[in-house]
Scaffold this active site. Structure first.
Site, mmCIF file in Angstrom:
data_model
loop_
_atom_site.group_PDB
_atom_site.id
_atom_site.type_symbol
_atom_site.label_atom_id
_atom_site.label_comp_id
_atom_site.label_asym_id
_atom_site.label_seq_id
_atom_site.Cartn_x
_atom_site.Cartn_y
_atom_site.Cartn_z
ATOM 1 N N ASN A 1 1.050 31.901 10.023
ATOM 2 C CA ASN A 1 1.737 31.549 8.770
ATOM 3 C C ASN A 1 2.717 32.638 8.376
ATOM 4 O OD1 ASN A 1 1.012 28.990 7.888
ATOM 5 N ND2 ASN A 1 -0.904 29.691 6.993
ATOM 6 N N SER B 1 -0.654 23.224 11.191
ATOM 7 C CA SER B 1 -1.483 22.782 10.059
ATOM 8 C C SER B 1 -2.629 21.916 10.550
ATOM 9 C CB SER B 1 -0.650 22.005 9.047
ATOM 10 O OG SER B 1 -1.466 21.589 7.970
ATOM 11 N N LYS C 1 6.653 24.693 7.275
ATOM 12 C CA LYS C 1 5.217 24.918 7.075
ATOM 13 C C LYS C 1 4.944 25.527 5.704
ATOM 14 C CE LYS C 1 0.817 25.319 8.227
ATOM 15 N NZ LYS C 1 0.238 26.319 7.351
ATOM 16 N N GLU D 1 0.698 21.263 -0.559
ATOM 17 C CA GLU D 1 -0.767 21.295 -0.477
ATOM 18 C C GLU D 1 -1.365 21.953 -1.723
ATOM 19 O OE1 GLU D 1 -3.600 24.202 2.020
ATOM 20 O OE2 GLU D 1 -2.372 22.890 3.291
#
Length: 477
Positions: free
Chosen positions: A102, A128, A182, A189
């Site tokens: 990440n 993910s 991402k 999210e």
């Protein structure tokens, strides 16, 4: 024989990704800075697979076929830089390095430039799905040189999650595009989880429902337009009973939510690009305030709240929650997609928004039925300026906004904080307002700082001396 791929970092994600790659017919050499970790992996889960152990980076590089293809699965930040610094000493022009952690997209852009000076191809790839996704099929978001992606594609398309219209991987764009997408995925999210948590809070404090009842409601909602991994997971979590106490485990967990930075990065980038993402921001600041438990306990004894914590019509609130949650989720996704659009234009990523929605349909944390509609909206209009303007979404939120308002108003009336619900609704109302009070803001700016303004009745740039001159002076105050 030389291995087809190398992998550095045998944490939970690294081990599971290695097993996934090997299970799909690709040979792999692995390295971890702790030799014992490597031995345990080879003697345990990797036994019998085409996975070989190496115990130094030079040994790993020597074990690979050319051009070398190495996946780095270490913690974002300094650890990635340290690995790359050593790799550069042993790799040759044409080799490919994939950062599957990440990483912040600006770090990926910098590293890509540095490695390109040596002729190395650097791919920043978002992954993910957590450990389950890494093992059985994640959503993959690779960015970087197109030719590097084309060489990796035979493997990536096999290990990715599979949905009805293909593997959940696509070439996202150059430079840090993969890690940017991402990052925004994680921001969405954050918003999704906060909206679900606020729904739980309203069910608990306003309706007096217990975890088992809530679990049944979420499970039923998962058969509706709200169908998604996180709604399904909420039903599972709420039903889980602690074996030691017999109590619902969720009620025994300390109410402080941690974060690893991707939500904060999303908000920071949005501010830099001038894109409002209030739902994601609400989720970030709420997590931050949740971590200050002692302060909140003190404040709970000193700051007043409403006299009554009971809604006037509990049945009406329960009926409003599902449509309100769906409308708020649409608003949140619209904010995230608007940020992707701005970043793609600013950085020249050339992102295909329909493809991004498609690869998020499987494997990833925010996979949801809603993404089918998002994919269709961008296929119909690739230049769509805001998701809320797509006919199906405009109708969906327009038909649910009364329930949405009821939930937010009830939460505020009862003192149950619902910042993500409120922020999502405020975004919707601000977007649909043809004339905002920003005219007064601009007038005030001109009054105190001569920042000028435009008029609705004639073209040009104007400035007004709003304040009278100071006594004895011709200069304005």
């Amino acid at each position: 024989m030389a291995a087809q791929y190398g992998l550095i970092g045998l944490g939970v994600m690294g081990e599971n990704l290695a097993l996934n790659i090997a299970d799909h017919g690709f040979s792999l050499a692995v390295y971890n800075r702790t030799a014992e970790k490597t031995r345990a992996f080879l003697e345990g889960a990797a036994r019998g697979r085409a996975i070989s152990a190496t115990y130094s980076i030079p040994e790993l590089v020597a074990a690979l076929e050319r051009p070398r293809r190495i996946i780095v699965m270490v913690s974002a930040g300094k650890a990635v830089d340290a690995v790359l610094q050593e790799l550069r000493l042993h790799l040759t022009a044409g080799d490919i390095v994939v950062d599957a952690g990440n990483s912040l997209y600006t770090d990926t852009e910098r590293r890509a430039r540095e490695l390109a000076a040596d002729g190395l191809r650097y791919v920043g790839m978002g992954v993910s799905g957590g450990e389950e996704g890494a093992r059985w099929g994640p959503s993959l978001m690779p960015g970087g040189p197109r030719d590097a992606y084309d060489e990796l594609a035979p493997m990536l398309t096999r290990i990715a999650a599979q949905v009805e219209d293909g593997p959940c991987v696509t070439y996202v764009g150059p430079g840090g595009a993969g890690h940017y997408v991402k990052m925004v995925h994680n921001g969405i999210e954050y918003g999704d989880m906060q909206l679900i948590a606020e729904t739980y809070a309203l069910m608990k404090h306003a309706l007096g429902l217990g975890p088992r009842q809530m679990s049944e409601i979420f499970a039923a909602w998962n058969q509706s337009e709200l169908n998604s991994f996180l709604i399904e997971l909420a039903a599972i979590v709420l039903a889980h009973v602690d074996p030691d106490t017999g109590e619902p485990l969720v009620e025994l967990i300390v109410d402080t939510a941690e974060q690893k930075g991707t939500g904060r990065w999303t908000v920071q980038s949005a501010l830099e690009l001038g894109v409002p993402v209030p739902t994601i921001f609400a989720a970030v600041w709420t997590r931050t305030l949740s971590s200050d438990k002692d302060l909140r306990v003190t404040a709970s004894h000193r700051l007043a709240g409403p006299a009554s914590g009971v809604p006037a019509d509990p049945g009406a609130l329960l009926s409003a929650l599902r449509p309100a949650l769906y409308a708020a989720k649409i608003s949140s996704y619209a904010q995230g997609m608007a940020l992707l659009r701005a970043a793609s234009q600013e950085f020249g990523y050339g992102i295909d928004y329909a493809e991004i929605a498609r690869i998020w349909k499987g494997g990833c944390i925010i996979r949801a039925r809603l993404l089918n509609l998002i994919q269709q909206a961008y296929r119909h209009d690739p230049a769509l300026e805001n998701l809320l303007l797509a006919p199906e979404f405009a109708e969906a939120v327009s038909s649910r906004h009364e329930a949405w308002r009821q939930v937010v108003a009830t939460g505020h009336q009862l003192g149950v904080a619902c910042p993500a619900f409120s922020a999502s609704l405020d975004y919707y109302d601000t977007l649909r307002t043809a004339r905002l009070p920003a005219n007064l803001v601009q007038a005030l700016r001109d009054a105190f700082g001569a920042h000028t303004y435009q008029r609705v009745d004639r073209p040009g740039i104007y400035h007004t001396e709003w304040l009278p001159p100071r006594e004895g002076s011709a200069a304005p105050r």
